[in-house]
Write a protein that holds these residues in place. Structure first.
Motif, PDB file in Angstrom:
ATOM      1  N   GLU A   3      38.229  43.191  53.933  1.00 47.04           N
ATOM      2  CA  GLU A   3      36.778  43.254  54.064  1.00 47.04           C
ATOM      3  C   GLU A   3      36.166  43.939  52.855  1.00 47.04           C
ATOM      4  OE1 GLU A   3      33.480  45.242  57.008  1.00 47.04           O
ATOM      5  OE2 GLU A   3      35.490  44.876  57.787  1.00 47.04           O
ATOM      6  N   PHE A   4      36.855  44.950  52.313  1.00 42.95           N
ATOM      7  CA  PHE A   4      36.349  45.648  51.129  1.00 42.95           C
ATOM      8  C   PHE A   4      36.204  44.678  49.959  1.00 42.95           C
ATOM      9  CE2 PHE A   4      37.005  47.748  47.077  1.00 42.95           C
ATOM     10  CZ  PHE A   4      36.079  48.777  47.129  1.00 42.95           C
ATOM     11  N   GLY A   5      37.256  43.897  49.701  1.00 33.44           N
ATOM     12  CA  GLY A   5      37.217  42.971  48.573  1.00 33.44           C
ATOM     13  C   GLY A   5      36.122  41.938  48.706  1.00 33.44           C
ATOM     14  N   LYS A   6      35.949  41.435  49.900  1.00 32.10           N
ATOM     15  CA  LYS A   6      34.932  40.414  50.156  1.00 32.10           C
ATOM     16  C   LYS A   6      33.531  40.961  49.901  1.00 32.10           C
ATOM     17  CE  LYS A   6      33.996  37.017  53.809  1.00 32.10           C
ATOM     18  NZ  LYS A   6      34.330  36.644  55.209  1.00 32.10           N
ATOM     19  N   LEU A   7      33.281  42.171  50.393  1.00 35.72           N
ATOM     20  CA  LEU A   7      31.967  42.765  50.215  1.00 35.72           C
ATOM     21  C   LEU A   7      31.778  43.265  48.786  1.00 35.72           C
ATOM     22  CD1 LEU A   7      29.266  43.625  51.285  1.00 35.72           C
ATOM     23  CD2 LEU A   7      30.318  45.641  52.305  1.00 35.72           C
ATOM     24  N   LEU A   8      32.854  43.729  48.156  1.00 29.26           N
ATOM     25  CA  LEU A   8      32.764  44.160  46.756  1.00 29.26           C
ATOM     26  C   LEU A   8      32.267  43.014  45.878  1.00 29.26           C
ATOM     27  CD1 LEU A   8      33.373  46.445  44.670  1.00 29.26           C
ATOM     28  CD2 LEU A   8      35.580  45.322  44.324  1.00 29.26           C
ATOM     29  N   LYS A   9      32.814  41.833  46.094  1.00 32.79           N
ATOM     30  CA  LYS A   9      32.401  40.657  45.318  1.00 32.79           C
ATOM     31  C   LYS A   9      30.930  40.347  45.557  1.00 32.79           C
ATOM     32  CE  LYS A   9      33.547  35.823  44.407  1.00 32.79           C
ATOM     33  NZ  LYS A   9      34.493  34.708  44.741  1.00 32.79           N
ATOM     34  N   TYR A  10      30.517  40.425  46.820  1.00 32.57           N
ATOM     35  CA  TYR A  10      29.114  40.157  47.159  1.00 32.57           C
ATOM     36  C   TYR A  10      28.185  41.151  46.455  1.00 32.57           C
ATOM     37  CZ  TYR A  10      24.834  40.456  49.952  1.00 32.57           C
ATOM     38  OH  TYR A  10      23.532  40.527  50.345  1.00 32.57           O
ATOM     39  N   LEU A  11      28.541  42.440  46.492  1.00 38.05           N
ATOM     40  CA  LEU A  11      27.707  43.463  45.875  1.00 38.05           C
ATOM     41  C   LEU A  11      27.692  43.332  44.354  1.00 38.05           C
ATOM     42  CD1 LEU A  11      28.818  46.486  48.086  1.00 38.05           C
ATOM     43  CD2 LEU A  11      26.613  45.302  48.182  1.00 38.05           C
ATOM     44  N   ARG A  12      28.856  43.009  43.782  1.00 40.75           N
ATOM     45  CA  ARG A  12      28.944  42.856  42.324  1.00 40.75           C
ATOM     46  C   ARG A  12      28.083  41.692  41.842  1.00 40.75           C
ATOM     47  NH1 ARG A  12      31.425  39.443  39.275  1.00 40.75           N
ATOM     48  NH2 ARG A  12      32.787  38.616  40.927  1.00 40.75           N
ATOM     49  N   THR A  13      28.229  40.539  42.483  1.00 40.71           N
ATOM     50  CA  THR A  13      27.481  39.350  42.044  1.00 40.71           C
ATOM     51  C   THR A  13      25.985  39.503  42.299  1.00 40.71           C
ATOM     52  OG1 THR A  13      27.951  38.273  44.175  1.00 40.71           O
ATOM     53  CG2 THR A  13      29.437  37.784  42.335  1.00 40.71           C
ATOM     54  N   SER A  14      25.613  40.191  43.375  1.00 38.19           N
ATOM     55  CA  SER A  14      24.186  40.381  43.659  1.00 38.19           C
ATOM     56  C   SER A  14      23.530  41.293  42.632  1.00 38.19           C
ATOM     57  CB  SER A  14      23.996  40.961  45.068  1.00 38.19           C
ATOM     58  OG  SER A  14      24.494  42.277  45.154  1.00 38.19           O
ATOM     59  N   ARG A  15      24.357  42.092  41.947  1.00 37.84           N
ATOM     60  CA  ARG A  15      23.855  42.980  40.892  1.00 37.84           C
ATOM     61  C   ARG A  15      24.082  42.398  39.501  1.00 37.84           C
ATOM     62  NH1 ARG A  15      24.494  45.726  45.244  1.00 37.84           N
ATOM     63  NH2 ARG A  15      23.558  47.775  45.625  1.00 37.84           N
ATOM     64  N   HIS A  16      24.567  41.174  39.455  1.00 38.00           N
ATOM     65  CA  HIS A  16      24.808  40.454  38.195  1.00 38.00           C
ATOM     66  C   HIS A  16      25.752  41.226  37.267  1.00 38.00           C
ATOM     67  CE1 HIS A  16      21.576  37.834  39.513  1.00 38.00           C
ATOM     68  NE2 HIS A  16      20.773  38.878  39.620  1.00 38.00           N
ATOM     69  N   VAL A  17      26.784  41.805  37.875  1.00 43.86           N
ATOM     70  CA  VAL A  17      27.818  42.522  37.117  1.00 43.86           C
ATOM     71  C   VAL A  17      29.043  41.619  37.049  1.00 43.86           C
ATOM     72  CG1 VAL A  17      29.337  44.549  37.085  1.00 43.86           C
ATOM     73  CG2 VAL A  17      26.962  44.773  37.866  1.00 43.86           C
ATOM     74  N   THR A  18      29.622  41.464  35.846  1.00 43.74           N
ATOM     75  CA  THR A  18      30.813  40.627  35.715  1.00 43.74           C
ATOM     76  C   THR A  18      32.055  41.404  36.143  1.00 43.74           C
ATOM     77  OG1 THR A  18      31.315  41.302  33.452  1.00 43.74           O
ATOM     78  CG2 THR A  18      29.747  39.481  33.732  1.00 43.74           C
ATOM     79  N   GLN A  19      33.124  40.689  36.396  1.00 38.04           N
ATOM     80  CA  GLN A  19      34.377  41.340  36.764  1.00 38.04           C
ATOM     81  C   GLN A  19      34.871  42.230  35.633  1.00 38.04           C
ATOM     82  OE1 GLN A  19      36.565  37.776  37.747  1.00 38.04           O
ATOM     83  NE2 GLN A  19      36.311  38.116  39.958  1.00 38.04           N
ATOM     84  N   ALA A  20      34.697  41.768  34.395  1.00 40.71           N
ATOM     85  CA  ALA A  20      35.137  42.557  33.238  1.00 40.71           C
ATOM     86  C   ALA A  20      34.338  43.855  33.133  1.00 40.71           C
ATOM     87  CB  ALA A  20      34.990  41.739  31.961  1.00 40.71           C
ATOM     88  N   GLU A  21      33.028  43.768  33.365  1.00 46.01           N
ATOM     89  CA  GLU A  21      32.178  44.959  33.297  1.00 46.01           C
ATOM     90  C   GLU A  21      32.558  45.961  34.394  1.00 46.01           C
ATOM     91  OE1 GLU A  21      28.066  42.980  31.482  1.00 46.01           O
ATOM     92  OE2 GLU A  21      28.428  43.006  33.656  1.00 46.01           O
ATOM     93  N   LEU A  22      32.855  45.462  35.568  1.00 45.76           N
ATOM     94  CA  LEU A  22      33.238  46.354  36.661  1.00 45.76           C
ATOM     95  C   LEU A  22      34.585  47.019  36.389  1.00 45.76           C
ATOM     96  CD1 LEU A  22      32.605  47.474  39.469  1.00 45.76           C
ATOM     97  CD2 LEU A  22      33.724  45.460  40.454  1.00 45.76           C
ATOM     98  N   ALA A  23      35.487  46.273  35.768  1.00 44.22           N
ATOM     99  CA  ALA A  23      36.834  46.783  35.519  1.00 44.22           C
ATOM    100  C   ALA A  23      36.896  47.746  34.335  1.00 44.22           C
ATOM    101  CB  ALA A  23      37.781  45.609  35.267  1.00 44.22           C
TER     102      ALA A  23
END
Length: 286
Positions: A3-23
């Motif tokens: 559930e964490f991963g699923k919601l993390l993706k939702y929150l990241r994309t809604s904030r227009h943050v890329t996976q590279a930027e988050l990492a």
């Protein structure tokens, strides 16, 4: 953690943050991908840091999780606690019971099961006169709740609220044991819940009144009033006052009780007033 991963993706994309930027400067992009695709569970520390990079606290994340997943345990907890702290209604209780049943069936979550049973008892009491006979009928329904929680030394906040909500339905000795153990846990772990001690005491006193066989429980009700006053639960101070008026068999009890009920109404405690009117009727009939 899926559930964490699923919601993390939702929150990241809604904030227009890329996976590279988050990492960046924390973990690899591939790790973010694995977390979001539910192939890896991050540690608590990593989870916290990922959320901080998105500008989200743990408490905010918990609220987001409840909104994002309407069948989550977090959503159930919030609904149940809100119901206990508000006027609530029959429909809301039915919704809580249904959600608790779904979660229990899916995850075998014992707390969800305990909420389901306690809410079922509330629903039945809402539809019936609250007397000793009804209490005994519902005692078996709630026995599994105590069978579960009696095996746990350190109750969490939700356990405490569940037990307080159904304290009426236990045997007197068991209810007294629950109340005193709850007091110890609140003093040790949850000082901000000190007002809950007054609620436990008030509920236990009503159970005493309904079960009185030798003498009225004046001392216990006076102690309940003292606890309510010390913890700022002035609504429960008035509850104790009303019970003392009834126990003293004051000839002018009706006008004095009506005055107390008017004060509670002015406080906006309409649900409590309704409950007390039913309680008064039950006590006078016993």
């Amino acid at each position: 953690m899926t559930e964490f991963g699923k919601l993390l993706k939702y929150l990241r994309t809604s904030r227009h943050v890329t996976q590279a930027e988050l990492a960046h400067n924390l973990i690899s992009r591939d790790t973010v991908v694995r977390i979001e695709n539910k192939h890896q569970s991050p540690s608590f520390e990593t989870s916290t840091e990922l959320l901080e990079k998105l500008g989200i606290s743990l408490s905010d994340f918990d609220k987001q999780r409840a909104t994002y997943n309407p069948t989550s345990f977090s959503k159930l907890s919030q609904l149940f606690l809100y119901q206990l702290n508000s006027s609530g209604d029959h429909q809301t209780l039915e919704e809580i019971k249904e959600l608790a049943h779904m979660i229990y069936q899916k995850d075998s979550n014992m707390t969800a099961r305990n909420i389901m049973l306690s809410v079922e008892a509330m629903l039945q009491i809402d539809d019936q006169d609250f007397d000793v006979k009804k209490i005994k009928e519902l005692r078996n329904l709630l026995r599994p709740v105590w069978d579960d929680l009696s095996q746990i030394d350190e109750w969490c906040m939700l356990d405490l609220r569940i037990l307080d909500s159904c304290l009426f339905f236990f045997e007197l000795d068991t209810a007294r044991e629950i109340m005193h153990h709850a007091f110890r846990i609140i003093d040790k772990k949850y000082p901000t819940l000190v007002g809950l001690k007054a609620a436990f005491s008030a509920n236990y006193c009503y159970l005493l009144i309904l079960n009185r066989k030798i003498k009225p429980p004046f001392i216990e009700v006076m102690e309940s009033r003292k606890i309510a006053s010390q913890t700022g639960r002035y609504d429960l101070v008035i509850v104790a006052d009303i019970r003392l008026i009834l126990l003293e068999q004051d000839p002018d009890y009706q006008s004095k009780i009506n005055h107390k009920l008017d004060i509670l109404s002015d406080f906006g405690a309409k649900k409590l007033v309704t409950s007390l009117r039913r309680e008064i009727k039950t006590i006078l009939a016993s």
